[in-house]
Design an enzyme around this catalytic site. Structure first.
Site, PDB file in Angstrom:
ATOM      1  N   PHE A 151      12.698   2.630  -7.047  1.00 60.19           N
ATOM      2  CA  PHE A 151      13.155   3.996  -6.780  1.00 60.19           C
ATOM      3  C   PHE A 151      11.999   4.974  -6.716  1.00 60.19           C
ATOM      4  CE2 PHE A 151      16.246   7.599  -7.826  1.00 60.19           C
ATOM      5  CZ  PHE A 151      16.916   7.480  -6.630  1.00 60.19           C
ATOM      6  N   GLY A 152      10.947   4.531  -5.997  1.00 59.99           N
ATOM      7  CA  GLY A 152       9.867   5.457  -5.693  1.00 59.99           C
ATOM      8  C   GLY A 152      10.266   6.341  -4.524  1.00 59.99           C
ATOM      9  N   THR A 173      16.242   0.092 -11.113  1.00 65.67           N
ATOM     10  CA  THR A 173      14.913   0.623 -11.388  1.00 65.67           C
ATOM     11  C   THR A 173      14.760   0.874 -12.876  1.00 65.67           C
ATOM     12  OG1 THR A 173      13.366   2.440 -10.928  1.00 65.67           O
ATOM     13  CG2 THR A 173      15.696   3.006 -11.027  1.00 65.67           C
ATOM     14  N   THR A 229      10.919  -3.384   3.715  1.00 60.14           N
ATOM     15  CA  THR A 229       9.939  -2.509   4.362  1.00 60.14           C
ATOM     16  C   THR A 229       8.783  -2.219   3.409  1.00 60.14           C
ATOM     17  OG1 THR A 229      11.234  -0.585   3.661  1.00 60.14           O
ATOM     18  CG2 THR A 229      11.606  -1.407   5.903  1.00 60.14           C
ATOM     19  N   ARG A 231       6.389  -4.855   0.995  1.00 60.43           N
ATOM     20  CA  ARG A 231       5.273  -5.776   1.160  1.00 60.43           C
ATOM     21  C   ARG A 231       5.801  -7.194   1.322  1.00 60.43           C
ATOM     22  NH1 ARG A 231       2.550  -2.122   2.400  1.00 60.43           N
ATOM     23  NH2 ARG A 231       0.490  -1.524   1.626  1.00 60.43           N
ATOM     24  N   GLU A 260       0.656 -11.510   8.486  1.00 55.30           N
ATOM     25  CA  GLU A 260       1.112 -10.637   9.573  1.00 55.30           C
ATOM     26  C   GLU A 260       0.274 -10.767  10.835  1.00 55.30           C
ATOM     27  OE1 GLU A 260       1.505  -6.712   7.956  1.00 55.30           O
ATOM     28  OE2 GLU A 260       3.257  -7.281   6.774  1.00 55.30           O
ATOM     29  N   HIS A 279       5.293  -4.359  10.932  1.00 56.99           N
ATOM     30  CA  HIS A 279       4.769  -3.464   9.902  1.00 56.99           C
ATOM     31  C   HIS A 279       4.685  -2.027  10.419  1.00 56.99           C
ATOM     32  CE1 HIS A 279       2.105  -3.507   6.049  1.00 56.99           C
ATOM     33  NE2 HIS A 279       2.842  -2.403   6.119  1.00 56.99           N
ATOM     34  N   GLY A 281       6.584   0.532   9.219  1.00 56.53           N
ATOM     35  CA  GLY A 281       7.162   1.493   8.280  1.00 56.53           C
ATOM     36  C   GLY A 281       6.521   2.868   8.302  1.00 56.53           C
TER      37      GLY A 281
END
Length: 319
Positions: A151-152, A173, A229, A231, A260, A279, A281
């Site tokens: 929940f960042g 979280t 989304t 790592r 990747e 990638h 995001g």
């Protein structure tokens, strides 16, 4: 005058970041890379550099051993797991990131991936381009349950969008914080048991490596879709492929993989039940501009002898 190396591929000579650095009296050189560098090139990457603005390419202890003048590595993004933080700290090198620059971009992509899976846009769009006219019946996000792990900033932004879509939003979280109206905070087991879409928004730490393993996947609903989304290292890709093969979950939508590069192997590439993006995001015009400027501000602060605005370490020489 200091010398600044820039490897982030969307930063260019003459842009706002370049002008900010050169107006402060520094010289700037560019060395972007679209894939892994040869070992010899990596070891000399920081030759003559006092500061570096990097994307997500690896920075190893061996590279830092050779970086005799380097004072600061500024990531033009939020994650910093590609940099050996301990080695940088031991060498007296600041490592900085750019928190808060791309959480809306990440959240919008997470929702876009969910919509792609729900409406099978990944199959419909190329079919129409080829002259077909599929009338595929998808599903709605409204009324579904969205489980958010972490929940960042990006997790919060995704929760906000999920609520706007009319989804029930569950959050797992350790740090709920404030402004949590309309959200239900649950433990991870409950989230896995109830989530129709489970979206990952945690950092890539040693403790989170392959947090999505066979046990995590076994706890999901067979109709669930996993969204990542954050790592690639968060997911055991072999375990996910097996779960998909066995019908233990319905699908996955991934913006990140463990490897990747184009040549990187993954058991998840080429599957009809997995949507993979490259990638993207933080790759919006707005987020890139914010990230580049924030990275430059970190560099300028260190070169001026000040503490950078967003450090992720406390270098030995600065203690």
């Amino acid at each position: 005058m200091a010398h600044v190396l820039v490897t982030t591929d969307y930063l260019r000579p003459g842009d706002t970041v370049h002008r900010l650095l050169t107006d402060a009296g520094h010289s700037v050189a560019y060395d972007p890379s679209s894939g892994p560098r040869r070992e010899a090139d990596a070891l000399t990457l920081f030759d003559g550099a006092d500061a570096a603005i990097l994307a997500s390419e690896p920075v190893t202890p061996e590279m830092l051993n050779a970086a005799t003048a380097l004072k600061v590595i500024a990531r033009s993004g939020v994650g910093f797991d590609s940099v050996d933080i301990q080695a940088a700290t031991d060498h007296g090198i600041w490592v900085c990131n750019t928190p808060g620059v791309n959480h809306h971009a990440v959240a919008e992509l997470a929702m876009g991936l969910m919509l792609t899976i729900a409406r099978r846009l990944d199959a419909v769009i190329p079919a129409v381009r080829s002259g077909q006219w599929p009338r595929t019946a998808g599903t709605e996000l409204h009324g579904r349950t969205l489980g958010i792990v972490g929940f960042g900033a990006s997790g919060r932004a995704t929760a906000e969008l999920g609520r706007a879509f009319g989804m029930e939003v569950l959050v797992s979280t350790r740090y709920p914080g404030q402004d949590t109206e309309g959200l239900e905070f649950v433990d991870r087991a409950v989230l896995c048991a109830r989530g129709d879409y489970v979206s990952l928004h945690v950092e890539a730490t040693a403790g989170n490596h392959h947090m999505v393993d066979a046990g995590f996947l076994e706890a999901l609903k067979p109709t669930a879709v996993l969204v990542n989304t954050a790592r690639g290292s968060l997911i055991d890709e072999s375990a996910l492929a097996r779960a998909l093969d066995d019908g233990r979950i319905a699908g996955a939508a991934l913006d990140v993989l463990e490897s990747e590069t184009i040549s990187g192997g993954s058991a998840l590439r080429g599957r009809d039940d997995v949507v993979i993006t490259s990638h993207l995001g933080g790759q919006t015009v707005e987020a890139r501009q914010r990230a580049g400027l924030a990275a430059a501000e970190n560099v300028l602060a260190v070169l001026a002898g000040d503490t950078p605005p967003s450090p992720v370490n406390q270098p030995a020489a600065a203690s």
